[in-house]
Write a protein that holds these residues in place. Structure first.
Motif, PDB file in Angstrom:
ATOM      1  N   UNK A  89       0.832  -1.204   0.000  1.00 51.52           N
ATOM      2  CA  UNK A  89       0.000   0.000   0.000  1.00 51.52           C
ATOM      3  C   UNK A  89       0.868   1.255   0.000  1.00 51.52           C
ATOM      4  N   UNK A  90       1.928   1.260   0.800  1.00 47.94           N
ATOM      5  CA  UNK A  90       2.816   2.412   0.880  1.00 47.94           C
ATOM      6  C   UNK A  90       3.625   2.652  -0.381  1.00 47.94           C
ATOM      7  N   UNK A  91       3.861   1.604  -1.158  1.00 51.53           N
ATOM      8  CA  UNK A  91       4.649   1.770  -2.385  1.00 51.53           C
ATOM      9  C   UNK A  91       3.813   2.300  -3.536  1.00 51.53           C
ATOM     10  N   UNK A  92       2.529   2.445  -3.335  1.00 48.21           N
ATOM     11  CA  UNK A  92       1.634   2.869  -4.409  1.00 48.21           C
ATOM     12  C   UNK A  92       0.979   4.211  -4.092  1.00 48.21           C
ATOM     13  N   UNK A  93       1.719   5.090  -3.415  1.00 46.87           N
ATOM     14  CA  UNK A  93       1.193   6.410  -3.063  1.00 46.87           C
ATOM     15  C   UNK A  93       1.869   7.489  -3.889  1.00 46.87           C
ATOM     16  N   UNK A  94       1.120   8.511  -4.250  1.00 42.11           N
ATOM     17  CA  UNK A  94       1.653   9.674  -4.944  1.00 42.11           C
ATOM     18  C   UNK A  94       1.689  10.803  -3.923  1.00 42.11           C
ATOM     19  N   UNK A  95       2.900  11.270  -3.579  1.00 43.53           N
ATOM     20  CA  UNK A  95       3.049  12.206  -2.467  1.00 43.53           C
ATOM     21  C   UNK A  95       3.814  13.440  -2.915  1.00 43.53           C
ATOM     22  N   UNK A  96       3.353  14.605  -2.483  1.00 41.17           N
ATOM     23  CA  UNK A  96       4.077  15.844  -2.693  1.00 41.17           C
ATOM     24  C   UNK A  96       4.886  16.162  -1.455  1.00 41.17           C
ATOM     25  N   UNK A  97       6.070  16.755  -1.626  1.00 40.14           N
ATOM     26  CA  UNK A  97       6.920  17.031  -0.474  1.00 40.14           C
ATOM     27  C   UNK A  97       7.434  18.467  -0.491  1.00 40.14           C
ATOM     28  N   UNK A  98       6.628  19.383  -0.949  1.00 37.29           N
ATOM     29  CA  UNK A  98       6.959  20.814  -0.988  1.00 37.29           C
ATOM     30  C   UNK A  98       8.101  21.107  -1.952  1.00 37.29           C
ATOM     31  N   UNK A  99       9.039  21.966  -1.526  1.00 36.78           N
ATOM     32  CA  UNK A  99      10.095  22.415  -2.433  1.00 36.78           C
ATOM     33  C   UNK A  99      11.470  22.356  -1.771  1.00 36.78           C
ATOM     34  N   UNK A 100      12.498  22.383  -2.622  1.00 35.70           N
ATOM     35  CA  UNK A 100      13.887  22.466  -2.168  1.00 35.70           C
ATOM     36  C   UNK A 100      14.509  23.647  -2.895  1.00 35.70           C
ATOM     37  N   UNK A 101      15.201  24.503  -2.138  1.00 38.11           N
ATOM     38  CA  UNK A 101      15.843  25.657  -2.747  1.00 38.11           C
ATOM     39  C   UNK A 101      17.348  25.445  -2.764  1.00 38.11           C
ATOM     40  N   UNK A 102      17.935  25.618  -3.935  1.00 39.94           N
ATOM     41  CA  UNK A 102      19.386  25.496  -4.070  1.00 39.94           C
ATOM     42  C   UNK A 102      19.868  26.444  -5.166  1.00 39.94           C
ATOM     43  N   UNK A 103      20.968  27.111  -4.921  1.00 42.43           N
ATOM     44  CA  UNK A 103      21.582  28.090  -5.831  1.00 42.43           C
ATOM     45  C   UNK A 103      20.563  29.073  -6.400  1.00 42.43           C
ATOM     46  N   UNK A 104      19.712  29.576  -5.530  1.00 43.38           N
ATOM     47  CA  UNK A 104      18.754  30.591  -5.941  1.00 43.38           C
ATOM     48  C   UNK A 104      17.581  30.073  -6.756  1.00 43.38           C
TER      49      UNK A 104
END
Length: 199
Positions: A89-104
């Motif tokens: 069940x856990x391997x079949x989830x579509x999840x958003x995890x916000x954003x990552x900021x790098x080098x502007x």
């Protein structure tokens, strides 16, 4: 793929106004493929017709992924059925995890977990087999280590017969208060043979 329609007399069964069967193309489709076409294409298009309350599928084989667990391997690896089910069940989830900021720059992080998301059935089976249930001393225990995975039909409680052969089709249920003749005519616009190819 063509849809063959059969009208229901209004006085027989209230609200069930339209019955149809799917005819496979010349090159043929199996009952499982026809049922998938019915469940994921035709059904939703008919449900979008104004005045339709519901479309029920009949016949064919509902395709499912079947995991046959070996109890001895479960005991050997110390895995419970609950843990196995949670891993799949856990391997079949579509999840958003916000954003990552790098080098502007900002990057959106998203985990795409749908098994077999490319539509390839064999890839979906491999994805399930490669699902990690747990790890012991850095060594993963995967589904394939304790079970075999295959595609097969779901348990059936009935079938649809059309002219002596098994078929796949559906029943259109009308919304309360609608005019049956008008709703049937709208359904016929969708199901009548046309030059466009549905398959």
């Amino acid at each position: 793929l063509h849809v063959r329609s059969r009208r229901q007399r209004q006085m027989c069964i209230r609200d069930r106004i339209y019955y149809y069967t799917l005819e496979p193309p010349e090159e043929g489709l199996g009952l499982a493929e026809l049922r998938s076409m019915q469940d994921f294409v035709v059904k939703y298009e008919l449900q979008a017709v104004e005045g339709v309350s519901e479309v029920a599928s009949i016949g064919g084989y509902v395709r499912q992924y079947q995991i046959e667990v070996d109890p001895d391997k479960l005991r050997f690896h110390g895995v419970s059925l609950d843990k196995l089910a949670m891993a799949i069940k856990g391997s079949n989830l579509d999840v958003g995890a916000k954003t990552v900021e790098t080098t502007g720059m900002e990057f959106i992080v998203r985990s795409k977990g749908f098994l077999g998301s490319g539509g390839d059935k064999n890839k979906a089976v491999e994805d399930i087999e490669d699902t990690v249930i747990m790890q012991r001393d850095g060594v993963p225990v995967r589904v394939r280590d304790i079970a075999s995975v295959q595609i097969g039909p779901d348990f059936r409680r009935g079938a649809l017969d059309y002219n002596g052969a098994e078929a796949v089709g559906g029943v259109v249920v009308m919304r309360y208060g609608e005019n049956p003749r008008v709703v049937i005519d709208r359904c016929l616009l969708y199901t009548s043979p046309s030059p466009r190819d549905r398959g």
